[in-house]
Each structure stands twice: as C-alpha cells, then as structure tokens.
Design a protein around this motif. Structure first.
Motif, short mmCIF file in Angstrom:
data_model
loop_
_atom_site.label_atom_id
_atom_site.label_comp_id
_atom_site.label_asym_id
_atom_site.label_seq_id
_atom_site.Cartn_x
_atom_site.Cartn_y
_atom_site.Cartn_z
N LYS A 164 0.83 -1.20 0.00
CA LYS A 164 0.00 0.00 0.00
C LYS A 164 0.86 1.24 0.00
O LYS A 164 1.86 1.32 0.69
N THR A 171 -7.97 2.75 -4.89
CA THR A 171 -8.54 4.01 -4.45
C THR A 171 -8.90 4.91 -5.63
O THR A 171 -10.01 5.43 -5.71
N GLN A 201 -14.97 1.73 4.11
CA GLN A 201 -14.10 0.77 4.79
C GLN A 201 -12.68 1.34 4.92
O GLN A 201 -12.05 1.19 5.96
N ARG A 202 -12.21 2.01 3.91
CA ARG A 202 -10.81 2.43 3.90
C ARG A 202 -10.59 3.81 4.50
O ARG A 202 -9.58 4.08 5.12
N TYR A 203 -11.54 4.74 4.29
CA TYR A 203 -11.23 6.15 4.60
C TYR A 203 -12.20 6.85 5.54
O TYR A 203 -11.82 7.76 6.24
#
Ligand code: 4AD
Ligand code: MG
Length: 464
Positions: A112, A130, A288-290
């Motif tokens: 990542k 992303t 979920q990610r940010y």
C-alpha cells in the motif's frame, strides 16, 4: 478495444462454463503448488478478476514477467471459484504479455502507498483501487449533473474559458498572453505594456466563473447551466483549493433567492442519491478504507432538510459559542473554515445555507437588500467540507448595480454588456456555483481535493 461485454465487470457476472478473453493490468501474482493466481483489473469495477493458471500452461520465463502493473491478455473459461471473495474466476488456457512492467523500476508495487506518494505518480495512480473508485464515482457524478438539469429542461451552455472580464471582480485570474514576456511591446508615453499588440488586443485571462455569460443565456433561455473548468490564481495551499477546478453553475430567470436555495438543496440530494444507487461498491470501499461514517452521513443528508440561516444569526451563534476562535467573530467579517465547521458539525450536524451576507465580503453582482448593508447571497456549507456552493440573487436594477461597480473600484466600461442585460428585458434572476471537486470530496469522504481530480493543479504543481 475492450467491448463492454468483455469488461471484467461483465465477466464477473457470467455463468461458469463460458469461454472468454480477459485483458487488464496485473495487481498481484502468487504462485502456489504449480498453480499461478493472477489478479487483474481493467478499471471497469473495483473487483479484480482472479486468473488461475496451471504452471504447464505458460512458460516460466513468460510468467516471470507477469508482475504488478504489467498488461496481459488471457483466454480461458469462467469457472466457479472455490476461493473467498469471488463467485467465479477465470481458468486460463493461454496467456499473452501485452506490456511488461519491470518490477525493479515500476514505482507502484503491491504494497500500500500513501495518497501523497501516489500523487507523485499521477500517470499510474488511476490503476490503484482508491483512484479507480474515485474516478468511477467522478464519472457517475458528472453524468448525474447533466441528468438532473436535462430532466428539468435546463439548457446546457458552454461559456468561454478565455475571457477579458473578471466575473468575480476579485482579480484572482491567470493572465493569458502571446506577447514575448522577455521583451513586451511598451507604450512610448508611459512605458506600460502595450496590450493592443497582444493576441486579443487587450489583456485576457482564464475564466474564474461562467456566471456572467450564463446570465446572458438565462435572459434568453430562462433556465440554463454551465459545467466546465474554472481557474483561480489564489495562492491557497489548503486541502480544499485547486488552481484549476470544475464548476457547475445553473442560472434561472424569474427566480429569487428562495427558489435558488430550493434548487441547490434538491440538486445536492439528487447527486448523493444517484451516486449511492450507481456506485455502491465504490462507496463501500471508501467507507471501509477512509471514512467509517460515509454511508450514514450521505443517507442522513439526502433525507434531511437543510438549515437556512441568515448571516447575522450565524454571527450570533458563533459569538455565543464558548470557544477560542483563531479568526475573530464579528459582524462584517467573513466566515472562516473553523466557523463553518462549528455551524455544520456541532450546532446543526447537517448542511446549512447561510444567507444575506454583508455586501463588503461578497461579489458586486449580488442583489442589495433593503437594509443597504447585506446582499441576497447564499453559501451552502457542508459538514467536513465547509463551503460547497456559493450563489445569489443577482442585482437586476441598473442604477444599484452601477453604484456597486463604482463603489468597488471596478470599471463600468468593462461590464457594458452586463449592464445592457439590465437595460433591455431585465428581470429578477438567480444562480449558484457548485464546486465539482468539493462535491466529490463529500460523496467519497476523501480528505484532500488533490485526490478527487485526475491531475491536480496547485501552487507549485502542474505535473502531467
Ligand atoms: O463562491 P464562488 O467563488 O462563486 C462563484 O464563482 C459564482 N460565480 C457562482 C455562481 O453564483 N454562479 O465559487 C463557487 C464554488 C464554491 O462554493 C466552491 O465549492 C468552489 O466553487 N470553489 C473552489 N473549488 C476548488 N478550488 C477552489 N479554488 C475553489 N474556489 C471556489
Ligand atoms: Mg464563495
């Protein structure tokens, strides 16, 4: 060309047993017990296609080149996937390497990367999860903008990008010239640059807003909108400012500030709902990610009434708040980001439309109120973003407009055609501008405006 039925988005819907060809860029490759597992993506959806290939199907030196970032083509058959995460996968029969990506130099290996690092690789970042999600949402959001206005009979007008007028009267414009900057022609009398010899015979700029030209069209087609790039040479290095950004500007004849606010609220809710309906997988990824609260926030905004708050009331609320402001709160001062955040995130917890600002902090074209001190302005403030929309009812009274232009030290002759619109067939009209990237930040939960536009331009940065 990949036909839509061959996209990975479509392949993932196919029944086991179908023969297919897939193409895409390699995310990862893993080799286990004589079998290669290759994840590929072609941008059509967030999910990768898993290609499973027995080692004897492809020579080892070819497989060695199937590395992150490489482009490949695989023929085979869709089969049920025993693995987690996908219903079907592609059992590969043959593989072709279309474009290698030597791992010793390809910058985006499978680990990542931070968003800052990805920004330096603007030519590759679109291949990441992303940015794949960001630009699919951007595409859907742009389509939704047109759908909204077209469904309501608004005319799409292309306003100019090169212009000789300052639409905001704020002077934050990029000048465009073909004069030789190392030796420009000069007037013999004063020594000033002789712009009569420049390309347009006078100074020209990149537009800061299509509003004034949109007004011309509103006074002929009633309801119109622009959607195009705008440019601001403000030296603001913040996560919310770009030097080049896209703006949507509707303009409506026979419409006052109330009608303007109603349209703005309906528009924002429509865009949010459209993206939730058409980009569910990408929004879940952002959540979920940010931004863990993303979907709840969007649902909340789409279903609640926006607050409408006169500026004078806003100042009252802010001056009664028990906190230290970095920028002083006083009637006449512009609202700063900390004030906007307090109103939207703490006082009301939803979008707030602040109206009737003092005239001295707003543009020359806004309609003066009876009090002589405030104008029919409206800013829509959103939690987490601050100002997302700026708009107003326009000053349609010629004498009042001329007085404002003079008062602000602008040149009346520069606005001759704008004043003509008041002299001939003038009527009450209103409009607003939505910053497209600010809206993108809102619907994706991304925190930096540089990460929602393909190629950000900010002070010191204009790469790619
Ligand atoms: O408030 P602004 O300056 O209003 C106008 O330009 C009017 N002519 C609009 C109109 O009434 N037709 O800008 C409108 C919106 C802001 O609310 C913000 O969302 C966005 O444009 N914006 C920016 N977005 C990114 N970077 C910048 N430097 C921006 N400046 C404004
Ligand atoms: Mg504004």
């Amino acid at each position: 060309m990949i036909k839509s039925h061959e996209s990975i988005r479509n392949l993932l819907q196919l029944a086991p047993g179908t023969a297919v060809t897939a193409r895409g860029w390699v995310k990862t490759r893993r080799d286990s017990k004589g079998v290669h597992f290759i994840q590929i993506n072609d941008g059509s959806c967030l999910k990768d296609l898993q290609v499973v290939m027995e080692a004897d199907r492809a020579p080892a030196d070819l497989i060695a080149k199937v590395t992150t970032g490489a482009c490949i083509r695989v023929e085979g058959e869709m089969v049920e996937s025993p693995g987690k995460g996908q219903a079907v996968e592609l059992r590969g029969h043959s593989l072709e390497l279309l474009g290698a990506a030597p791992p010793e130099s390809y910058p985006l290996q499978k680990k990542k990367h931070t968003l800052e690092t990805l920004r330096e690789f603007g030519h590759f970042r679109a291949r990441s999860n992303t940015f794949g999600a960001v630009f699919r949402v951007r595409n859907a959001l742009a389509f939704a903008v047109h759908k909204f206005f077209q469904e309501r009979g608004f005319l799409y007008v292309h306003t100019p990008i090169l212009t000789t007028s300052d639409a905001e009267g704020a002077g934050a414009m990029f000048q465009v010239t073909t004069l030789d900057l190392s030796n420009p022609p000069r007037l013999p009398t004063t020594g000033a640059i002789d712009y009569s010899q420049d390309f347009f015979g006078k100074p020209a700029y990149l537009t800061v807003s299509g509003q004034l030209e949109a007004e011309i069209f509103a006074l002929a087609f009633s309801n119109v909108y622009t959607f195009g790039p705008t440019f601001r040479a403000e030296n603001s290095n913040t996560p919310r400012h770009l030097a080049e950004f896209w703006m949507i500007e509707p303009e409506m004849a026979f419409c006052d500030l109330t009608g303007n606010m109603e349209l703005a609220e309906e528009f924002l809710k429509y865009l949010i709902t459209y993206v939730m309906d058409h980009c569910a997988a990408d929004l879940e990824f952002f959540q979920q990610r940010y931004e863990p609260d993303l979907l709840a926030t969007l649902e909340h905004v789409a279903s609640s009434d926006f607050v409408r708050l006169p500026y004078t009331e806003a100042v009252k609320i802010l001056s009664q708040a028990s906190r230290q402001w970095e920028f002083p709160v006083a009637w006449g001062n512009d609202l700063q980001s900390e004030h906007e955040r307090y109103l939207t995130e703490e006082t009301f917890r939803k979008p707030v439309i602040v109206t009737d600002y003092p005239k001295q902090i707003k543009a020359f074209y806004m309609r003066l109120n009876e009090d002589g001190k405030t104008v029919r302005a409206m800013d829509v403030l959103a939690p987490g973003i601050g100002e997302i929309i700026g708009g107003s009812q326009r000053e349609e009274r010629e004498e009042v407009l001329v007085a404002r232009i003079r008062e602000l030290g602008l040149k009346e002759e520069d606005y001759w055609w704008y004043l003509d619109l008041r002299r001939y067939g003038g009527v009450e009209h209103s409009g607003f501008g939505l910053g497209f990237e600010r809206m993108m930040m809102y619907v994706t939960g991304m925190k930096n405006i540089r990460d929602v536009i393909p190629f950000p331009r900010t002070p010191g940065h204009a790469d790619f």
